[in-house]
Design a protein around this motif. Structure first.
Motif, PDB file in Angstrom:
ATOM      1  N   VAL A  13       0.695  -0.829   0.173  1.00 51.26           N
ATOM      2  CA  VAL A  13      -0.130   0.119   0.349  1.00 51.26           C
ATOM      3  C   VAL A  13       0.611   1.087  -0.256  1.00 51.26           C
ATOM      4  O   VAL A  13       2.381   1.101   0.565  1.00 51.26           O
ATOM      5  CB  VAL A  13      -1.108   0.106   1.306  1.00 51.26           C
ATOM      6  N   ASP A  14       0.427   2.255  -0.305  1.00 48.57           N
ATOM      7  CA  ASP A  14       0.968   3.608  -0.113  1.00 48.57           C
ATOM      8  C   ASP A  14       1.627   3.903  -2.117  1.00 48.57           C
ATOM      9  O   ASP A  14       1.491   2.676  -1.958  1.00 48.57           O
ATOM     10  CB  ASP A  14       2.290   3.599   0.788  1.00 48.57           C
ATOM     11  N   HIS A  15       2.117   5.855  -1.933  1.00 49.69           N
ATOM     12  CA  HIS A  15       2.747   5.829  -2.971  1.00 49.69           C
ATOM     13  C   HIS A  15       3.479   6.713  -2.848  1.00 49.69           C
ATOM     14  O   HIS A  15       3.905   6.879  -2.061  1.00 49.69           O
ATOM     15  CB  HIS A  15       1.367   6.067  -4.060  1.00 49.69           C
ATOM     16  N   PHE A  16       4.878   6.592  -3.884  1.00 47.37           N
ATOM     17  CA  PHE A  16       6.053   7.559  -3.905  1.00 47.37           C
ATOM     18  C   PHE A  16       6.211   7.851  -4.843  1.00 47.37           C
ATOM     19  O   PHE A  16       5.806   6.856  -6.261  1.00 47.37           O
ATOM     20  CB  PHE A  16       6.468   6.363  -3.089  1.00 47.37           C
ATOM     21  N   ALA A  17       6.853   9.208  -4.828  1.00 47.12           N
ATOM     22  CA  ALA A  17       7.287   9.145  -6.191  1.00 47.12           C
ATOM     23  C   ALA A  17       8.775   9.042  -5.984  1.00 47.12           C
ATOM     24  O   ALA A  17       8.889   9.486  -4.790  1.00 47.12           O
ATOM     25  CB  ALA A  17       6.879  10.923  -6.307  1.00 47.12           C
ATOM     26  N   VAL A  18       9.292   8.727  -6.989  1.00 44.75           N
ATOM     27  CA  VAL A  18      10.665   8.140  -7.229  1.00 44.75           C
ATOM     28  C   VAL A  18      10.945   8.784  -8.477  1.00 44.75           C
ATOM     29  O   VAL A  18      10.525   9.233  -9.425  1.00 44.75           O
ATOM     30  CB  VAL A  18      11.053   7.307  -7.388  1.00 44.75           C
ATOM     31  N   SER A  19      12.947   9.198  -8.000  1.00 49.08           N
ATOM     32  CA  SER A  19      13.568   9.421  -9.494  1.00 49.08           C
ATOM     33  C   SER A  19      14.252   8.619 -10.172  1.00 49.08           C
ATOM     34  O   SER A  19      14.013   7.407  -9.573  1.00 49.08           O
ATOM     35  CB  SER A  19      14.675  10.816  -9.083  1.00 49.08           C
ATOM     36  N   VAL A  20      13.732   8.859 -11.101  1.00 54.25           N
ATOM     37  CA  VAL A  20      14.645   8.186 -12.636  1.00 54.25           C
ATOM     38  C   VAL A  20      16.051   8.294 -13.166  1.00 54.25           C
ATOM     39  O   VAL A  20      16.269   9.677 -13.893  1.00 54.25           O
ATOM     40  CB  VAL A  20      13.555   8.251 -13.522  1.00 54.25           C
ATOM     41  N   ILE A  26      15.142   2.416 -10.603  1.00 51.84           N
ATOM     42  CA  ILE A  26      13.818   3.468  -9.641  1.00 51.84           C
ATOM     43  C   ILE A  26      14.966   3.094  -8.039  1.00 51.84           C
ATOM     44  O   ILE A  26      15.548   2.347  -8.006  1.00 51.84           O
ATOM     45  CB  ILE A  26      12.396   3.589 -10.050  1.00 51.84           C
ATOM     46  N   LEU A  27      14.529   3.392  -6.982  1.00 54.02           N
ATOM     47  CA  LEU A  27      14.649   3.295  -5.744  1.00 54.02           C
ATOM     48  C   LEU A  27      13.507   2.500  -5.320  1.00 54.02           C
ATOM     49  O   LEU A  27      12.097   3.505  -5.472  1.00 54.02           O
ATOM     50  CB  LEU A  27      15.552   4.151  -4.850  1.00 54.02           C
ATOM     51  N   VAL A  28      13.300   1.067  -5.118  1.00 59.15           N
ATOM     52  CA  VAL A  28      11.773   0.722  -4.009  1.00 59.15           C
ATOM     53  C   VAL A  28      11.960   0.798  -2.441  1.00 59.15           C
ATOM     54  O   VAL A  28      13.587   0.545  -1.911  1.00 59.15           O
ATOM     55  CB  VAL A  28      12.366  -0.715  -4.814  1.00 59.15           C
ATOM     56  N   PRO A  29      11.161   1.637  -2.339  1.00 62.45           N
ATOM     57  CA  PRO A  29      11.403   1.454  -0.462  1.00 62.45           C
ATOM     58  C   PRO A  29      11.939   0.454  -0.120  1.00 62.45           C
ATOM     59  O   PRO A  29      11.488  -0.449  -0.495  1.00 62.45           O
ATOM     60  CB  PRO A  29       9.354   2.207  -0.030  1.00 62.45           C
ATOM     61  N   LYS A  30      12.595   0.308   0.799  1.00 69.12           N
ATOM     62  CA  LYS A  30      13.322  -0.135   1.635  1.00 69.12           C
ATOM     63  C   LYS A  30      12.099  -1.590   2.622  1.00 69.12           C
ATOM     64  O   LYS A  30      12.291  -2.546   3.035  1.00 69.12           O
ATOM     65  CB  LYS A  30      13.954   0.576   2.412  1.00 69.12           C
ATOM     66  N   ASP A  31      11.060  -0.713   3.067  1.00 66.58           N
ATOM     67  CA  ASP A  31      10.096  -1.753   3.488  1.00 66.58           C
ATOM     68  C   ASP A  31       9.246  -2.522   2.601  1.00 66.58           C
ATOM     69  O   ASP A  31       8.556  -3.504   3.128  1.00 66.58           O
ATOM     70  CB  ASP A  31       9.517  -0.447   5.073  1.00 66.58           C
ATOM     71  N   TRP A  32       9.343  -2.230   1.263  1.00 69.03           N
ATOM     72  CA  TRP A  32       8.459  -3.391   0.477  1.00 69.03           C
ATOM     73  C   TRP A  32       9.751  -4.520   0.530  1.00 69.03           C
ATOM     74  O   TRP A  32       9.340  -5.301  -0.775  1.00 69.03           O
ATOM     75  CB  TRP A  32       8.207  -2.559  -0.758  1.00 69.03           C
ATOM     76  N   ARG A  33      10.818  -3.856   0.789  1.00 70.34           N
ATOM     77  CA  ARG A  33      11.396  -4.852   0.292  1.00 70.34           C
ATOM     78  C   ARG A  33      11.115  -6.997   0.940  1.00 70.34           C
ATOM     79  O   ARG A  33      11.159  -7.517  -0.013  1.00 70.34           O
ATOM     80  CB  ARG A  33      12.589  -5.661   0.775  1.00 70.34           C
ATOM     81  N   LEU A 117       5.311   4.845  -7.926  1.00 73.14           N
ATOM     82  CA  LEU A 117       5.701   3.708  -7.268  1.00 73.14           C
ATOM     83  C   LEU A 117       4.195   3.214  -5.905  1.00 73.14           C
ATOM     84  O   LEU A 117       4.322   4.882  -5.329  1.00 73.14           O
ATOM     85  CB  LEU A 117       7.257   3.762  -7.017  1.00 73.14           C
ATOM     86  N   VAL A 118       3.696   3.032  -6.932  1.00 73.17           N
ATOM     87  CA  VAL A 118       2.028   2.493  -5.981  1.00 73.17           C
ATOM     88  C   VAL A 118       1.792   1.237  -5.756  1.00 73.17           C
ATOM     89  O   VAL A 118       2.000   0.547  -6.297  1.00 73.17           O
ATOM     90  CB  VAL A 118       0.750   3.402  -7.500  1.00 73.17           C
ATOM     91  N   GLY A 119       1.602   1.610  -4.216  1.00 73.58           N
ATOM     92  CA  GLY A 119       1.308  -0.647  -4.486  1.00 73.58           C
ATOM     93  C   GLY A 119      -0.286  -0.413  -4.666  1.00 73.58           C
ATOM     94  O   GLY A 119      -0.633   0.388  -4.595  1.00 73.58           O
TER      95      GLY A 119
END
Length: 152
Positions: A13-20, A26-33, A117-119
């Protein structure tokens, strides 16, 4: 939780703006690992999704995606979705949570220097900022209509 190799987390869940990055990463949030297999580099699948966006799927779901892409479709909407999905491609999510998006998928989705990046419960969606704004606007309008219809 799923049978087989259950993920350490149930849903994304959640969403994040990420730089390319210049290399298309892109970087995937560490808590999604944990959802994608833990702290080690691991295989993931990328697939075209309606929107357009790029679906980011844990490798454990690849057989399901391939069966869907090869199966008989019951109606026109599902056939259209199947055509847009195409064949998932394999890539690696690095131990530092970096994911390189292939050039052809980035071009197809309209992703340039920033992405959203959208869960999406059992996968993530990667979309251009333009498509995210359209999606967000449509969602807000639908929610406002539902609230009015309920008389709230």
């Amino acid at each position: 939780m799923r049978a087989g190799n259950p993920p350490a987390m149930d849903v994304l869940v959640d969403h994040f703006a990420v730089s390319v990055g210049a290399d298309g990463s892109i970087l995937v949030p560490k808590d999604w690992r944990p959802f994608f297999g833990g702290d080690q580099p691991g295989r993931v699948a990328l697939a075209r999704r309606p929107g357009p966006s790029i679906g980011l799927h844990p490798w454990r779901d690849v057989r399901k995606l391939r069966r869907f892409a090869a199966g008989k479709m019951p109606d026109a909407a599902t056939r259209k979705f199947q055509a847009e999905l195409g064949v998932p491609c394999e890539t690696v999510l690095s131990s530092k949570s970096r994911l390189r998006l292939p050039d052809d998928l980035r071009r197809w989705a309209g992703i340039k220097t920033k992405a959203m990046l959208v869960g999406g419960f059992d996968h993530a969606e990667i979309m251009s900022m333009k498509n995210w704004k359209q999606f967000e606007r449509a969602s807000s309008n639908s929610l406002a209509l539902a609230v009015r219809e309920l008389g709230l």
